[in-house]
Structure formats: structure tokens, C-alpha cells
Design an enzyme around this catalytic site. Structure first.
Site, PDB file in Angstrom:
ATOM      1  N   ARG A 106       0.796  -1.227   0.000  1.00 52.30           N
ATOM      2  CA  ARG A 106       0.000   0.000   0.000  1.00 52.30           C
ATOM      3  C   ARG A 106       0.829   1.277   0.000  1.00 52.30           C
ATOM      4  NH1 ARG A 106      -2.220  -4.079   2.703  1.00 52.30           N
ATOM      5  NH2 ARG A 106      -4.469  -4.474   2.494  1.00 52.30           N
ATOM      6  N   HIS A 131      -0.543  -2.552  -4.690  1.00 54.02           N
ATOM      7  CA  HIS A 131       0.001  -3.447  -5.722  1.00 54.02           C
ATOM      8  C   HIS A 131       0.052  -2.822  -7.113  1.00 54.02           C
ATOM      9  CE1 HIS A 131       0.315  -6.380  -2.686  1.00 54.02           C
ATOM     10  NE2 HIS A 131      -0.852  -6.985  -2.828  1.00 54.02           N
ATOM     11  N   HIS A 206       3.796 -13.072  -5.675  1.00 54.18           N
ATOM     12  CA  HIS A 206       2.562 -13.313  -4.914  1.00 54.18           C
ATOM     13  C   HIS A 206       2.127 -14.774  -5.001  1.00 54.18           C
ATOM     14  CE1 HIS A 206      -1.294 -12.182  -3.074  1.00 54.18           C
ATOM     15  NE2 HIS A 206      -0.757 -10.993  -2.845  1.00 54.18           N
ATOM     16  N   SER A 207       3.060 -15.695  -4.838  1.00 50.65           N
ATOM     17  CA  SER A 207       2.712 -17.118  -4.834  1.00 50.65           C
ATOM     18  C   SER A 207       2.017 -17.502  -3.534  1.00 50.65           C
ATOM     19  CB  SER A 207       3.972 -17.975  -5.004  1.00 50.65           C
ATOM     20  OG  SER A 207       4.475 -17.869  -6.313  1.00 50.65           O
ATOM     21  N   TYR A 208       1.035 -18.397  -3.669  1.00 50.90           N
ATOM     22  CA  TYR A 208       0.332 -18.976  -2.528  1.00 50.90           C
ATOM     23  C   TYR A 208       0.854 -20.405  -2.364  1.00 50.90           C
ATOM     24  CZ  TYR A 208      -3.146 -15.201  -2.919  1.00 50.90           C
ATOM     25  OH  TYR A 208      -3.788 -13.985  -2.969  1.00 50.90           O
ATOM     26  N   GLU A 336       5.771 -12.710   0.934  1.00 54.56           N
ATOM     27  CA  GLU A 336       5.989 -11.659  -0.067  1.00 54.56           C
ATOM     28  C   GLU A 336       7.195 -10.816   0.343  1.00 54.56           C
ATOM     29  OE1 GLU A 336       2.212  -9.603  -1.028  1.00 54.56           O
ATOM     30  OE2 GLU A 336       1.317 -11.136   0.268  1.00 54.56           O
TER      31      GLU A 336
END
Length: 371
Positions: A106, A131, A206-208, A336
Site C-alpha cells: 500500500r 500493488h 505473490h505465490s500462494y 511476499e
């Protein structure tokens, strides 16, 4: 023969062979899919190393689309959330595996001052910018620049030119992201960027991740984070500018522990930036995550000063998941790597300013092991 000539010949050979398959140094590389989006080619490249571990990357958002890793019994299963087809990536989905920028996280009130000029950004999160704005890097088609093998590492390089004032950010930003996949089961992300005007930059992936094989929630994973303080936020998720020690709080992951109790007690997951215990610009361990059942271990290293730990509560069952899986709530965790959120408004935070003639560099490593 000159080493540079040898490397060039290898790059050309692999590029020509990608429509089929090539094997070298224990790797196989395949161009698995190719579509067009907004008139641009989008490709999915699959790489398998000598151990049988697989990754897939795409130039859509320069995304890490798929990773499979072995459990303690040698069974390979996916360990990042991914989608069943390239075409689903430009539909509704939560930035799975995407490169995020120009500014990850942000920026308060969607504006910042640089060299006595105020720049106004997209307001896309409670009056703030997040982002990179409405169409950040996670919605852009990168150029697939090159693909080659060097020693025990396979490399795919994506490039993107972010034009001056895209999303409100000044300067033409040239970005190169190299995905490097090793025979030591490491996925390495090397970022390099330059600008022709003073600007701010903060990039992340931004991998989960889900070490169960993406079959269950990540609540019973055991987490350790190498950060002794966080940047606390206000009610809208923007940092207050303070650093808060985590010792004895729900943010204390100095030793391996699960998040199950926290989530069940408070009914929400984590979404907070950690100040990592490391010198600026040095590569160091940021986090370690263990799934006791499968025995899979993820170790994450970075040169960045911070890391956003994110465990989303949203129900992801709407996604058309890869491998016919069905996702749910708390089905992923994000590590992240980043500079601190809202850094342009806090002089005490590590700077995110990039000037002409300077080079932005970042390295992040996700290394997969077993107990």
C-alpha cells in the site's frame, strides 16, 4: 571457443527446441501452452530438473504458475496454488504467483511526494493504492526474453517496460525478472530494474504456497519467521510508521508453530509486514515452513528488508484449480519479500526511491526440502 559464444549457441538451441522438448544437464524444458491475450503471445514454460521436481512459469504477469515437490516418501504434488489453463489467469483470481509492482503493498492516500512534486496514483484499496494500482504488473503481459541452461540451473528471463506515468508512477521503468531453477530444488527470482526519471519501486512475488499438496488448509503448517518486529497498521492496513516487537505476541514465530489456534480464536489470518533480522541488501533466511504430515519443508531467502506474511481467509473454491484440485479457506500462505509498505511516507523506513543511473536488484529464493 569463447564462453560467451558457447552460451549464445546454447540459448539459441534451446529457444528453437522449446516448441518440442529438449534435455540437457538433467533438465527438460517444454513450451507447454501458448495463447494470445490483448494481441500478445502468452506462453507457459515447463521445466523439470534431474530430481523430477517441476516448475511452470508464464510471461503473463511473469508468474510462477506451478511447482511440484516431493514429500518424505518421494511423492510429487503441487505446492503452489495454480490454475488449470493459461486462459483462467486473466479472469478473476487473487494474483496467483504473479509479479507485483510497480509498488507492492500500500501507498497511503494513493499519492507520494518526490523531488517536491506530488504524484497521484490509482485509488484501488480503501482510498489507498495497492500493488501498483488498477492495472499493475500482475495484469501485464511480459516479453519472454530468453531461456537457457547454465550448469545446474535452468533460466527463463521475462522483461517488461512500464511506461512513464503508468498507474501514476513517474519514469520509464525497464524490468527484467529471471526465474532460475536448480538441481538443488531451488526456485530463484532475480529482479533487475532501471529508470529514466526518479521514481519509487517495490516488487514482490505473490505465490500462494501449500505444502500438503494443495489438498488441505495451511493451518497446521509450522511457521518460523526471522523477524523480531512488525510494521503495525491502522484500520485500513496502512503502516503507522512504528516498529512493534513481536516477542510474546501472536506475531511471534521465533520458533516453529502453527497458526491454527490464532485463526480459530480470532477468525482471521495474518496480513502483516515483518522487519527481517538481516543487514540491508544481504541474502539471508527469512522464513521456514514445515508440513509435519507430508514432511515437506520450504525455506525462503531474500535480499529485501521486509516480508509480508499473508494467510487469506477467502474461500478459493471458485477457482478452476490445476490438477483437478479443489481449494478452500486458508488454502495458501504468501511470503511476499518486499520493502516496507507505504515507505514513501516514512523516512525512517528503507528507501524505495530509484534514480536514473541506479539499478534496482532483488533476489528471492524458495528452496524445497523434506524432513
Amino acid at each position: 571457443m569463447d564462453k560467451r559464444i558457447v552460451l549464445f549457441i546454447m540459448q539459441v538451441w534451446i529457444s528453437l527446441a522449446l516448441w518440442g522438448q529438449t534435455s540437457m544437464c538433467g533438465f527438460s524444458i517444454t513450451k507447454e501452452d501458448s495463447l494470445r491475450y490483448e494481441g500478445k503471445p502468452v506462453e507457459l514454460i515447463k521445466i523439470v530438473n534431474k530430481n523430477g521436481m517441476t516448475i511452470k512459469v508464464t510471461n503473463y504477469a511473469a508468474s510462477l504458475a506451478y511447482v511440484s515437490a516431493p514429500d518424505r516418501n518421494g511423492v510429487f504434488e503441487p505446492v503452489v496454488l495454480g490454475l488449470d489453463s493459461l486462459r483462467y489467469y486473466w479472469g478473476r483470481q487473487p494474483k496467483l504467483g504473479a509479479t507485483v509492482g510497480r509498488f507492492a503493498n500500500r501507498i497511503k492516500n494513493a499519492e507520494f511526494r518526490l523531488d517536491d512534486k506530488i504524484y497521484y496514483l490509482d485509488r484501488n484499496n480503501k482510498g489507498h493504492s495497492i500493488h501498483g494500482g488498477i492495472k499493475g504488473f500482475n495484469l501485464q503481459v511480459f516479453e519472454t526474453d530468453t531461456c537457457y541452461i547454465a550448469g545446474d540451473t535452468a533460466v527463463v528471463v521475462f522483461k517488461y517496460l512500464s511506461p512513464d506515468m503508468e498507474g501514476g508512477f513517474p519514469g520509464n521503468l525497464n524490468l527484467s525478472l529471471a526465474y532460475k531453477f536448480t538441481n538443488d530444488n531451488e526456485v530463484i527470482l532475480d529482479y533487475i530494474a532501471s529508470t529514466d526519471k526518479p521514481t519509487v519501486i517495490n516488487l514482490t512475488n505473490h505465490s500462494y504456497f501449500n505444502l500438503t499438496g494443495c489438498k488441505e488448509s495451511v493451518l497446521n503448517h509450522c511457521y518460523m519467521i526471522m523477524g523480531d518486529s512488525i510494521t503495525p497498521v491502522d484500520s485500513t492496513g496502512v503502516p503507522t510508521g512504528e516498529l512493534m516487537p513481536v516477542a510474546g505476541t501472536e506475531y511471534d514465530f521465533s520458533t516453529l508453530r502453527t497458526i491454527k489456534h490464532h485463526v480459530e480464536q480470532l477468525g482471521k489470518g495474518y496480513d502483516i509486514n515483518y522487519k527481517l533480522n538481516k543487514a540491508l541488501d544481504t541474502l539471508a533466511l527469512a522464513a521456514k515452513v514445515v508440513d509435519p504430515v507430508s514432511g515437506r519443508v520450504l525455506k525462503a531467502y531474500t535480499t529485501e528488508p521486509g516480508m509480508q506474511f499473508y494467510t487469506p481467509a477467502s474461500d478459493l473454491s471458485y477457482l478452476k484449480a490445476a490438477d483437478s484440485l479443489c481449494y478452500g479457506k486458508y488454502f495458501g500462505f504468501c511470503l511476499e519479500m518486499q520493502h516496507f509498505p507505504d515507505s514513501p511516507h516514512h523516512a525512517q523506513f528503507p528507501t524505495t526511491v530509484l534514480l536514473p543511473g541506479e539499478t534496482y536488484r532483488q533476489t528471492t529464493i524458495y528452496k524445497f526440502e523434506t524432513l
